[in-house]
Write an enzyme that holds these catalytic residues in place. Structure first.
Site, PDB file in Angstrom:
ATOM      1  N   ARG A  69      63.571  86.430  12.620  1.00 44.69           N
ATOM      2  CA  ARG A  69      64.026  85.939  13.867  1.00 44.69           C
ATOM      3  C   ARG A  69      64.537  84.304  13.756  1.00 44.69           C
ATOM      4  O   ARG A  69      64.356  83.808  12.445  1.00 44.69           O
ATOM      5  CB  ARG A  69      62.704  85.414  14.870  1.00 44.69           C
ATOM      6  CG  ARG A  69      62.321  86.996  15.346  1.00 44.69           C
ATOM      7  CD  ARG A  69      63.037  87.695  16.263  1.00 44.69           C
ATOM      8  NE  ARG A  69      62.314  88.962  16.701  1.00 44.69           N
ATOM      9  CZ  ARG A  69      62.462  90.086  16.294  1.00 44.69           C
ATOM     10  NH1 ARG A  69      63.344  90.385  15.075  1.00 44.69           N
ATOM     11  NH2 ARG A  69      61.983  91.196  16.749  1.00 44.69           N
ATOM     12  N   ASN A 108      64.324  82.586  19.325  1.00 43.30           N
ATOM     13  CA  ASN A 108      62.973  82.227  19.619  1.00 43.30           C
ATOM     14  C   ASN A 108      62.535  80.861  19.630  1.00 43.30           C
ATOM     15  O   ASN A 108      62.571  80.411  18.831  1.00 43.30           O
ATOM     16  CB  ASN A 108      62.176  83.183  18.598  1.00 43.30           C
ATOM     17  CG  ASN A 108      62.234  84.736  18.683  1.00 43.30           C
ATOM     18  OD1 ASN A 108      63.241  85.128  18.561  1.00 43.30           O
ATOM     19  ND2 ASN A 108      60.985  85.296  18.748  1.00 43.30           N
ATOM     20  N   ARG A 111      56.370  97.919  15.617  1.00 41.28           N
ATOM     21  CA  ARG A 111      56.165  98.120  17.355  1.00 41.28           C
ATOM     22  C   ARG A 111      57.408  98.597  17.899  1.00 41.28           C
ATOM     23  O   ARG A 111      58.417  98.288  17.727  1.00 41.28           O
ATOM     24  CB  ARG A 111      55.695  96.617  17.748  1.00 41.28           C
ATOM     25  CG  ARG A 111      55.488  96.582  19.193  1.00 41.28           C
ATOM     26  CD  ARG A 111      54.788  95.303  19.771  1.00 41.28           C
ATOM     27  NE  ARG A 111      55.652  94.145  19.097  1.00 41.28           N
ATOM     28  CZ  ARG A 111      55.512  92.871  19.239  1.00 41.28           C
ATOM     29  NH1 ARG A 111      54.504  92.419  19.590  1.00 41.28           N
ATOM     30  NH2 ARG A 111      56.464  91.948  18.666  1.00 41.28           N
ATOM     31  N   TYR A 149      64.147  95.384  29.207  1.00 41.70           N
ATOM     32  CA  TYR A 149      64.424  94.041  29.053  1.00 41.70           C
ATOM     33  C   TYR A 149      65.793  93.405  28.863  1.00 41.70           C
ATOM     34  O   TYR A 149      66.347  92.775  29.323  1.00 41.70           O
ATOM     35  CB  TYR A 149      63.473  93.249  28.191  1.00 41.70           C
ATOM     36  CG  TYR A 149      63.582  91.711  28.049  1.00 41.70           C
ATOM     37  CD1 TYR A 149      63.556  90.771  29.021  1.00 41.70           C
ATOM     38  CD2 TYR A 149      64.055  91.205  26.652  1.00 41.70           C
ATOM     39  CE1 TYR A 149      63.494  89.570  28.914  1.00 41.70           C
ATOM     40  CE2 TYR A 149      64.354  89.815  26.556  1.00 41.70           C
ATOM     41  CZ  TYR A 149      64.106  89.045  27.524  1.00 41.70           C
ATOM     42  OH  TYR A 149      64.155  87.553  27.438  1.00 41.70           O
ATOM     43  N   VAL A 171      54.806  84.263  19.246  1.00 40.01           N
ATOM     44  CA  VAL A 171      54.288  84.481  17.894  1.00 40.01           C
ATOM     45  C   VAL A 171      53.898  83.134  17.196  1.00 40.01           C
ATOM     46  O   VAL A 171      52.580  82.997  16.844  1.00 40.01           O
ATOM     47  CB  VAL A 171      55.320  85.098  16.924  1.00 40.01           C
ATOM     48  CG1 VAL A 171      56.613  84.186  16.562  1.00 40.01           C
ATOM     49  CG2 VAL A 171      54.535  85.598  15.832  1.00 40.01           C
ATOM     50  N   LYS A 223      68.418  91.846  31.150  1.00 39.79           N
ATOM     51  CA  LYS A 223      69.099  90.200  30.723  1.00 39.79           C
ATOM     52  C   LYS A 223      70.817  90.641  30.726  1.00 39.79           C
ATOM     53  O   LYS A 223      71.539  89.673  31.565  1.00 39.79           O
ATOM     54  CB  LYS A 223      68.397  89.952  29.507  1.00 39.79           C
ATOM     55  CG  LYS A 223      67.111  89.265  29.867  1.00 39.79           C
ATOM     56  CD  LYS A 223      67.289  88.149  30.714  1.00 39.79           C
ATOM     57  CE  LYS A 223      66.105  87.136  31.254  1.00 39.79           C
ATOM     58  NZ  LYS A 223      66.212  86.156  31.998  1.00 39.79           N
ATOM     59  N   ASN A 234      56.008  81.100  40.849  1.00 41.60           N
ATOM     60  CA  ASN A 234      54.835  81.741  41.517  1.00 41.60           C
ATOM     61  C   ASN A 234      53.648  81.687  40.720  1.00 41.60           C
ATOM     62  O   ASN A 234      52.647  82.185  41.353  1.00 41.60           O
ATOM     63  CB  ASN A 234      55.265  83.209  41.600  1.00 41.60           C
ATOM     64  CG  ASN A 234      55.328  83.970  40.282  1.00 41.60           C
ATOM     65  OD1 ASN A 234      55.282  83.428  39.318  1.00 41.60           O
ATOM     66  ND2 ASN A 234      55.666  85.263  40.380  1.00 41.60           N
ATOM     67  N   LEU A 235      53.704  80.934  39.611  1.00 43.63           N
ATOM     68  CA  LEU A 235      52.345  80.573  38.855  1.00 43.63           C
ATOM     69  C   LEU A 235      51.830  81.810  38.102  1.00 43.63           C
ATOM     70  O   LEU A 235      50.733  81.845  38.149  1.00 43.63           O
ATOM     71  CB  LEU A 235      51.510  79.864  39.693  1.00 43.63           C
ATOM     72  CG  LEU A 235      51.806  78.480  40.150  1.00 43.63           C
ATOM     73  CD1 LEU A 235      50.873  77.758  41.123  1.00 43.63           C
ATOM     74  CD2 LEU A 235      52.493  77.662  38.941  1.00 43.63           C
ATOM     75  N   SER A 284      68.685  86.487  26.773  1.00 43.67           N
ATOM     76  CA  SER A 284      68.104  86.550  25.423  1.00 43.67           C
ATOM     77  C   SER A 284      69.030  86.831  24.365  1.00 43.67           C
ATOM     78  O   SER A 284      69.632  87.869  24.350  1.00 43.67           O
ATOM     79  CB  SER A 284      66.932  87.655  25.589  1.00 43.67           C
ATOM     80  OG  SER A 284      66.427  88.069  24.408  1.00 43.67           O
TER      81      SER A 284
END
Length: 320
Positions: free
Chosen positions: A221, A179, A278, A150, A193, A154, A34-35, A124
């Site tokens: 990660r 990642n 975060r 999320y 990142v 998933k 769908n861009l 993920s």
């Protein structure tokens, strides 16, 4: 007669590389995007190729998807379209639910009417990692943390796919990505990142490192190069093992170490600003890739320095 593969999210960072691989391997490819975050520019090497076609469509639009299944009749689905941000899922869980679960269910609704041979579903590894202690690595059989919407969507998607595969008799592979980094990646949030750092470093801007008191070098990660991920998709398409498979290096790297590696590759010296953690962040994430080695004969072949050098070269080509 070549096989037909429908790639959702195929104009995105990883999806566009996957589309290129399928065309090289002789597949007829229908790229559906769908861009909203993907770019047609990512597909410029494929435009005009008789084995490739692009359609701008939303995976949540069942009627449009059903029409594509009726006309293209795919043998394989490779599902990369997703809402991929942990932070965004916390801020807007309904949109995360709609894209990541309703979008998948729209595809599976099409499969009920138009049978396929196999399905590659991107999940993920980072968001579904267990709490890592000592030298442990997260395996596919561990109970995931599920600390963000999320991660929940998933993981639910994996279970829906398993049920539908049995009910409608197709093979599947769930690829739990670590990642991913490489050419074409956009600098957006925790998923990007590496391009965020690269963009800041090449424009002499300050980057931010979010840390915990007990992790002064930032979260860790497992970083895997996009070319290695593409190979995992090729192998999973050739022979779907009907299971969940981690796609990572098995090596844990602190985010500050990533930053310093990029500084070295680009020959820069720019300090980084330290901030607090975060919400929704997994502190440590590293994936065991033993099952990938045993089931797909796959391993990550590109180390971080090699991957960053490829990224730098690609950026130089783009500016010529």
């Amino acid at each position: 007669m070549s096989k037909r593969v429908l790639v959702t999210g195929g104009a995105g960072f990883i999806g566009s590389h996957v589309c290129e691989m399928y065309v090289r391997e002789g597949y007829d490819v229908l790229c559906v995007d769908n861009l909203s975050s993907g770019k047609l520019e990512n597909l410029k090497s494929l435009i005009g190729n008789p084995r490739f076609q692009f359609v701008q469509e939303d995976i949540c639009h069942l009627e449009g998807l059903m029409h594509l299944f009726e006309t293209f009749k795919p043998h394989v689905i490779n599902h990369h379209a997703a809402q991929k941000s942990v932070v965004a899922s916390l801020e807007d869980p309904r949109t995360d639910l709609d894209i990541n679960l309703n979008g998948l269910l729209c595809l599976l609704q099409c499969v009920k009417k138009h049978p396929i041979q196999s399905f590659v579903y991107v999940s993920s590894g980072g968001a579904l990692s267990k709490v890592i202690i000592g030298d442990e690595k997260s395996t596919e059989s561990d109970s995931p943390q599920l600390i963000s919407p999320y991660a929940i969507t998933k993981y639910a998607g994996e279970k829906y796919l398993e049920i539908y595969a049995k009910e409608y008799d197709f093979d599947y592979t769930v690829l739990r990505y670590a990642n991913i980094y490489g050419p074409r990646q956009i600098p957006d949030g925790e998923c990007g990142v590496v391009p965020i750092f690269v963009n800041n470093i090449t424009t002499n801007r300050t980057s931010v490192l979010m840390t915990y008191p007990d992790m002064p070098r930032g979260c860790t990660r497992d970083y895997v190069f996009v070319g290695d991920v593409v190979e995992a998709n090729r192998l999973a398409t050739e022979k779907a093992p009907n299971m969940v498979i981690n796609i990572g290096t098995g090596k844990e790297i602190a985010i500050l170490d990533i930053y310093q590696s990029i500084l070295k590759i680009f020959g820069k010296e720019i300090p980084i600003r330290i901030e607090g953690p975060r919400s929704g962040d997994v502190k440590r994430s590293v994936l065991s890739n033993r099952r990938a080695q045993e089931s797909l004969n796959w391993n990550a072949c590109t180390n971080l320095e090699e991957g960053l050098l490829v990224l730098k070269k690609a950026m130089q080509v783009e500016t010529i």
